[in-house]
Scaffold this motif. Structure first.
Motif, PDB file in Angstrom:
ATOM      1  N   LEU A  47      37.713  30.715  40.939  1.00 33.78           N
ATOM      2  CA  LEU A  47      38.433  30.635  42.211  1.00 33.78           C
ATOM      3  C   LEU A  47      39.623  31.589  42.250  1.00 33.78           C
ATOM      4  O   LEU A  47      39.861  32.251  43.268  1.00 33.78           O
ATOM      5  CB  LEU A  47      38.885  29.203  42.483  1.00 33.78           C
ATOM      6  CG  LEU A  47      37.775  28.216  42.807  1.00 33.78           C
ATOM      7  CD1 LEU A  47      38.297  26.790  42.820  1.00 33.78           C
ATOM      8  CD2 LEU A  47      37.102  28.563  44.124  1.00 33.78           C
ATOM      9  N   ASP A  48      40.363  31.666  41.150  1.00 37.35           N
ATOM     10  CA  ASP A  48      41.504  32.587  41.099  1.00 37.35           C
ATOM     11  C   ASP A  48      41.039  34.029  41.286  1.00 37.35           C
ATOM     12  O   ASP A  48      41.670  34.805  42.014  1.00 37.35           O
ATOM     13  CB  ASP A  48      42.267  32.449  39.776  1.00 37.35           C
ATOM     14  CG  ASP A  48      43.094  31.172  39.708  1.00 37.35           C
ATOM     15  OD1 ASP A  48      43.308  30.516  40.751  1.00 37.35           O
ATOM     16  OD2 ASP A  48      43.525  30.820  38.584  1.00 37.35           O
ATOM     17  N   TYR A  49      39.927  34.399  40.634  1.00 40.73           N
ATOM     18  CA  TYR A  49      39.403  35.752  40.794  1.00 40.73           C
ATOM     19  C   TYR A  49      38.955  35.996  42.238  1.00 40.73           C
ATOM     20  O   TYR A  49      39.331  37.002  42.845  1.00 40.73           O
ATOM     21  CB  TYR A  49      38.237  36.004  39.834  1.00 40.73           C
ATOM     22  CG  TYR A  49      37.549  37.309  40.122  1.00 40.73           C
ATOM     23  CD1 TYR A  49      38.183  38.518  39.843  1.00 40.73           C
ATOM     24  CD2 TYR A  49      36.291  37.343  40.719  1.00 40.73           C
ATOM     25  CE1 TYR A  49      37.578  39.738  40.140  1.00 40.73           C
ATOM     26  CE2 TYR A  49      35.677  38.554  41.014  1.00 40.73           C
ATOM     27  CZ  TYR A  49      36.318  39.746  40.723  1.00 40.73           C
ATOM     28  OH  TYR A  49      35.722  40.942  41.032  1.00 40.73           O
ATOM     29  N   LEU A  50      38.165  35.086  42.786  1.00 45.71           N
ATOM     30  CA  LEU A  50      37.664  35.270  44.155  1.00 45.71           C
ATOM     31  C   LEU A  50      38.798  35.332  45.174  1.00 45.71           C
ATOM     32  O   LEU A  50      38.715  36.063  46.161  1.00 45.71           O
ATOM     33  CB  LEU A  50      36.679  34.165  44.516  1.00 45.71           C
ATOM     34  CG  LEU A  50      35.362  34.197  43.747  1.00 45.71           C
ATOM     35  CD1 LEU A  50      34.523  32.963  44.060  1.00 45.71           C
ATOM     36  CD2 LEU A  50      34.578  35.473  44.026  1.00 45.71           C
ATOM     37  N   ASN A  51      39.874  34.599  44.932  1.00 43.93           N
ATOM     38  CA  ASN A  51      41.017  34.626  45.846  1.00 43.93           C
ATOM     39  C   ASN A  51      41.775  35.947  45.815  1.00 43.93           C
ATOM     40  O   ASN A  51      42.604  36.205  46.685  1.00 43.93           O
ATOM     41  CB  ASN A  51      41.969  33.452  45.559  1.00 43.93           C
ATOM     42  CG  ASN A  51      41.520  32.166  46.220  1.00 43.93           C
ATOM     43  OD1 ASN A  51      40.798  32.172  47.219  1.00 43.93           O
ATOM     44  ND2 ASN A  51      41.956  31.048  45.669  1.00 43.93           N
ATOM     45  N   THR A  52      41.494  36.814  44.829  1.00 38.23           N
ATOM     46  CA  THR A  52      42.128  38.140  44.793  1.00 38.23           C
ATOM     47  C   THR A  52      41.374  39.151  45.651  1.00 38.23           C
ATOM     48  O   THR A  52      41.890  40.226  45.941  1.00 38.23           O
ATOM     49  CB  THR A  52      42.219  38.700  43.352  1.00 38.23           C
ATOM     50  OG1 THR A  52      40.903  38.965  42.860  1.00 38.23           O
ATOM     51  CG2 THR A  52      42.963  37.752  42.438  1.00 38.23           C
ATOM     52  N   LEU A  53      40.136  38.822  46.033  1.00 43.41           N
ATOM     53  CA  LEU A  53      39.294  39.766  46.765  1.00 43.41           C
ATOM     54  C   LEU A  53      39.547  39.701  48.268  1.00 43.41           C
ATOM     55  O   LEU A  53      39.875  38.646  48.805  1.00 43.41           O
ATOM     56  CB  LEU A  53      37.816  39.464  46.481  1.00 43.41           C
ATOM     57  CG  LEU A  53      37.384  39.457  45.011  1.00 43.41           C
ATOM     58  CD1 LEU A  53      35.915  39.088  44.902  1.00 43.41           C
ATOM     59  CD2 LEU A  53      37.668  40.801  44.355  1.00 43.41           C
ATOM     60  N   ASP A  54      39.362  40.843  48.935  1.00 48.14           N
ATOM     61  CA  ASP A  54      39.459  40.841  50.399  1.00 48.14           C
ATOM     62  C   ASP A  54      38.089  40.520  50.992  1.00 48.14           C
ATOM     63  O   ASP A  54      37.094  40.381  50.273  1.00 48.14           O
ATOM     64  CB  ASP A  54      40.019  42.169  50.920  1.00 48.14           C
ATOM     65  CG  ASP A  54      39.127  43.377  50.628  1.00 48.14           C
ATOM     66  OD1 ASP A  54      37.894  43.234  50.525  1.00 48.14           O
ATOM     67  OD2 ASP A  54      39.680  44.493  50.512  1.00 48.14           O
ATOM     68  N   SER A  55      38.014  40.403  52.302  1.00 46.81           N
ATOM     69  CA  SER A  55      36.776  39.965  52.966  1.00 46.81           C
ATOM     70  C   SER A  55      35.613  40.931  52.738  1.00 46.81           C
ATOM     71  O   SER A  55      34.470  40.487  52.579  1.00 46.81           O
ATOM     72  CB  SER A  55      37.009  39.752  54.457  1.00 46.81           C
ATOM     73  OG  SER A  55      37.421  40.954  55.070  1.00 46.81           O
ATOM     74  N   LYS A  56      35.884  42.222  52.668  1.00 48.17           N
ATOM     75  CA  LYS A  56      34.808  43.187  52.413  1.00 48.17           C
ATOM     76  C   LYS A  56      34.255  43.021  50.996  1.00 48.17           C
ATOM     77  O   LYS A  56      33.045  43.107  50.781  1.00 48.17           O
ATOM     78  CB  LYS A  56      35.301  44.615  52.630  1.00 48.17           C
ATOM     79  CG  LYS A  56      35.520  44.958  54.086  1.00 48.17           C
ATOM     80  CD  LYS A  56      36.000  46.380  54.263  1.00 48.17           C
ATOM     81  CE  LYS A  56      36.278  46.644  55.736  1.00 48.17           C
ATOM     82  NZ  LYS A  56      36.820  47.965  55.961  1.00 48.17           N
ATOM     83  N   GLN A  57      35.133  42.785  50.042  1.00 47.27           N
ATOM     84  CA  GLN A  57      34.701  42.584  48.659  1.00 47.27           C
ATOM     85  C   GLN A  57      33.910  41.279  48.516  1.00 47.27           C
ATOM     86  O   GLN A  57      32.921  41.232  47.787  1.00 47.27           O
ATOM     87  CB  GLN A  57      35.913  42.580  47.726  1.00 47.27           C
ATOM     88  CG  GLN A  57      36.592  43.934  47.613  1.00 47.27           C
ATOM     89  CD  GLN A  57      37.939  43.842  46.910  1.00 47.27           C
ATOM     90  OE1 GLN A  57      38.757  42.983  47.218  1.00 47.27           O
ATOM     91  NE2 GLN A  57      38.149  44.744  45.947  1.00 47.27           N
ATOM     92  N   ILE A  58      34.342  40.248  49.223  1.00 48.25           N
ATOM     93  CA  ILE A  58      33.618  38.967  49.197  1.00 48.25           C
ATOM     94  C   ILE A  58      32.217  39.168  49.765  1.00 48.25           C
ATOM     95  O   ILE A  58      31.222  38.720  49.190  1.00 48.25           O
ATOM     96  CB  ILE A  58      34.369  37.878  50.001  1.00 48.25           C
ATOM     97  CG1 ILE A  58      35.669  37.480  49.305  1.00 48.25           C
ATOM     98  CG2 ILE A  58      33.490  36.660  50.270  1.00 48.25           C
ATOM     99  CD1 ILE A  58      35.506  36.694  48.032  1.00 48.25           C
TER     100      ILE A  58
END
Length: 181
Positions: free
Chosen positions: A112-123
């Motif tokens: 979750l910590d890693y995914l929360n660092t990504l922007d919408s395009k990266q997600i």
């Protein structure tokens, strides 16, 4: 009887539309989705936003059913959870809570910590990559659920763990579905 009114006031103050506490089954998930859909229609929620909310609920509730810690609590056994749907101004929120084995906490927190660092395009890119290349876990998941929640909500996931005892904790998560969705 005053406590019933207190509960009503608390729900009104916190803008809760719908809530559920109990065990989950496939049948109860279907019922919860139907009730949530009905409440969102009553509020005249725009179709696209309603669809995003329902998709997020599907992912979250199925995730609890397939991945949460099952246990006996008095007369009830199974996958216990708390689910709240509410609205703050133009944003809707979903709060989910369920029991998790403490051995799973570090891995979940790290993801979750890693995914929360990504922007919408990266997600979105990661979602497509997992969709194309993802392997199925022993519990049937390919890791798409949380990515889909983030993609459909357009927001980061707020979360916390509350220790229950030596072997399990209560995992709390809030997803905000913003005006832009």
């Amino acid at each position: 009887m005053a406590s019933v009114f207190d509960q009503y006031q608390m729900m009104r103050t916190h803008h809760l539309i719908f809530g559920y506490r109990g065990t989950l089954t496939n049948d109860s998930i279907t019922s919860l989705l139907q009730l949530s859909d009905s409440k969102l229609k009553e509020l005249k929620t725009p179709f696209r936003k309603k669809k995003s909310i329902i998709n997020i609920l599907i992912e979250c509730l199925q995730n609890i059913l397939y991945h949460s810690e099952s246990f006996q609590d008095g007369l009830y056994s199974g996958h216990h959870c708390l689910f709240l749907l509410g609205k703050r101004e133009n944003d809707y929120f979903i709060q989910i809570g369920n029991f998790i084995d403490n051995s799973q906490m570090a891995d979940l927190r790290s993801k979750l910590d890693y995914l929360n660092t990504l922007d919408s395009k990266q997600i979105h890119k990661m979602y497509l990559e997992v969709l194309d290349n993802g392997s199925i876990s022993e519990k049937g998941g390919a890791g798409l659920g949380i990515l889909r929640v983030m993609k459909d909500s357009g927001s980061k996931i707020q979360y916390a763990f509350q220790s229950v005892d030596k072997t399990r904790s209560f995992y709390c998560m809030e997803i905000v579905i913003s005006e832009q969705v």
